[in-house]
Design an enzyme around this catalytic site. Structure first.
Site: not given
Length: 602
Positions: A389-390, A393, A396
């Protein structure tokens, strides 16, 4: 579990590279003093009052703002991650406080820009937007100028600014009540005492003993019901403040005002609700499956979170977990894999829990720094999923920063959770591809369904509730705790279906949701999750062509409005079919879980 290792006992490769920002705290302090002098000398003094003098002045403003913004950003990130790696260190907290105050001073010096710009005649603003000299800032200017009809006189803006804290009082009081004042007591079941707190409720509601779940639920909700009139008045006043501010700022509705910031048409909100309502049968089937597996007459609110399958998924060293993430994300291509390798080689990640370290997980950083990821890695599947998940980010942020001009390298909250959720989805799909054990598969799918349901169905129900509450006030109706509970109960019953049963406590669930004091925010969780599911599904089915479109989305930053960025990547969020596609995947998971649970528990 054993005692935590101190930070100086953690191997270097498991700690983020603060030295990439500043070699020492002394180097940070030297830069801080240099930036403070520039801010105190007022870098905008020669520009203030002259934005109408020509495009060259505006260009100079953007250049000054960029240079100082970069320097301040690096100071902030360094102090922020040091403060979080050991919250006990007063030096780090002081550094963070100093740079926050300096940032506030910089923002105050910069506050002239938007009002002065928007006070210019529309014809001059149009010339600036079309100016070749300002071509690199065209979208940024367009985004600023569309605020012009909603910017009021200097006197009115000053009055509203002075009322900012007052307008947020309802949310502040709610937070104080629920976090500081409320006490939920304790109870005993089978000789074990359970102390109930807001933070422990989630864990207690996952307990396999229904009596434990029920008593924990009753203790918390009885506290809220004891203060029902106060909480009802707080939320009613919060809604009234939203509605009145929207009218003052020349918006037709509070929803229109809230969605305006990200240039999101109200059709997106409506498409979400329409798409979810048309596919509500999947959720009803899952609630019925839960009722049947748990052997209940009806599912109650306190039965929604207990796992239906529990295999042991706790054997993941960090290296094994990272390797699993790499394998799960292989479909995103070589460039993505190279960035993941860079995350290890450049030490983006602070891996393990240590005394004083902030709890939870996050990704931070911006175009002028590398991404930084805080974890508290525990060696279980949840930790691996959090890592994926992290990193979503982080990649991105990295790709947008590498591709876009600095002022377009960030991305809006409407888009932020897509990249992280695509990674989580690809990871769990990969695990399901390589997992044959029925119990392990059931556990993974159960977790995925609970995650998807709490994000898409639940947040959309919240979004409907917010819309109903605000419309009631906009139409001249008063809100009370009872009217809000009746409104919420209708939605709860519809969303959960015939296998679910309400009671007085569950009708008041709305009273526990802090996000409601930030109006029209939660719908973005549901749209982001839906977009991520569709992206991940396309990547799995279509391969490199879909992956490249998705990477294009990651590279786009804020070069255009959020909907346009998604449309370029092949998603039209004004069309309910995107929600339908996402929820059809949810339905397929319900089908498989039912088959697996039947096999495990014939």
């Amino acid at each position: 579990m054993g005692a935590l290792r101190e930070r100086d006992q953690i191997e270097l490769q498991y700690k983020w590279s603060t030295e990439a920002l500043f070699a020492t705290n002394e180097a940070w302090e030297e830069e801080f003093q240099a930036v403070r002098k520039q801010v105190e000398d007022d870098p905008f003094a020669s520009l203030r009052g002259h934005l109408g003098d020509g495009a060259g002045v505006l260009l100079r403003y953007f250049e000054v703002s960029k240079v100082l913004g970069e320097r301040l950003g690096k100071l902030q990130i360094y102090a922020h991650i040091l403060a979080d790696q050991d919250t006990r260190q007063s030096l780090y907290q002081a550094m963070q406080s100093k740079v926050q105050m300096l940032s506030a001073e910089f923002a105050q010096k910069d506050s002239f820009f938007e009002p002065e710009l928007l006070a210019l005649p529309q014809e001059q603003l149009d010339r600036y937007v079309q100016s070749e000299e300002l071509n690199a800032y065209r979208h940024l200017l367009d985004n600023l100028i569309r605020n012009k009809p909603h910017v009021l006189s200097d006197e009115t803006e000053a009055a509203l600014a002075s009322l900012h804290d007052v307008l947020g009082t309802a949310g502040q009081v709610f937070s104080q009540l629920t976090n500081a004042d409320f006490q939920h007591g304790a109870f005993t079941v089978d000789g074990t005492e359970y102390v109930v707190t807001e933070g422990r409720l989630g864990l207690l509601l996952r307990n396999s003993n229904r009596m434990v779940r029920q008593l924990a639920y009753e203790h918390v909700y009885d506290t809220y019901l004891h203060h029902k009139n106060a909480i009802g008045a707080l939320y009613a006043n919060s809604v009234k403040a939203d509605v009145r501010l929207a009218r003052v700022r020349n918006f037709a509705t509070a929803r229109q005002m809230a969605l305006f910031a990200n240039h999101i048409p109200e059709a997106v909100y409506d498409a979400l609700i329409k798409g979810v309502r048309e596919n509500i049968s999947y959720q009803h089937r899952y609630v019925e499956l839960r009722r049947r597996i748990l052997a209940l007459d009806h599912v109650r609110l306190y039965d929604k979170y207990v796992p239906l399958a529990q295999a042991n998924l706790d054997d993941y060293s960090f290296e094994k977990g990272f390797s699993l993430v790499q394998e799960g994300l292989r479909a995103l291509g070589d460039e993505y894999q190279e960035i993941l390798k860079k995350a290890i080689d450049e030490r983006w990640i602070d891996v393990f829990e240590t005394p004083g370290k902030r709890s939870g997980a996050y990704s931070t950083g911006f175009y002028a720094t590398r991404p930084y990821v805080l974890l508290n890695y525990q060696g279980n599947y949840d930790s691996v999923s959090t890592l994926a998940h992290e990193l979503g980010h982080s990649v991105h942020t990295y790709l947008a920063g590498k591709t876009q001009l600095p002022h377009y390298s960030h991305y809006s909250i409407f888009l932020a959770e897509i990249a992280s959720t695509v990674n989580e989805t690809l990871l769990v799909n990969h695990l399901l591809d390589i997992t044959e054990d029925p119990l392990a598969r059931a556990t993974l799918i159960n977790q995925q369904l609970d995650n998807l349901g709490s994000t898409i169905y639940r947040q959309t129900m919240f979004a409907e509730f917010e819309l109903d509450a605000h419309r009631a006030v906009e139409e001249g109706h008063a809100l009370t705790h009872d009217s809000l509970s009746e409104m919420y109960s209708r939605l709860n019953t519809f969303y959960h279906g015939p296998a679910y049963a309400e009671d007085e406590r569950s009708t008041a669930e709305w009273s526990r949701i802090p996000h409601f004091y930030r109006a029209y925010y939660v719908y973005q969780y549901a749209t982001g999750m839906s977009a991520a599911l569709v992206f991940a599904d396309r990547i799995r089915k279509e391969g490199s062509s879909a992956a490249e479109k998705y990477l294009g989305f990651l590279r786009s930053g804020s070069k255009d409005y959020p909907l346009a960025v998604l449309q370029e990547a092949g998603l039209d969020m004004t069309d309910p079919s995107v929600i339908t596609q996402a929820l059809s995947i949810y339905g397929q998971l319900v089908d498989e879980l039912e088959q697996l649970l039947t096999a495990v528990n014939p």
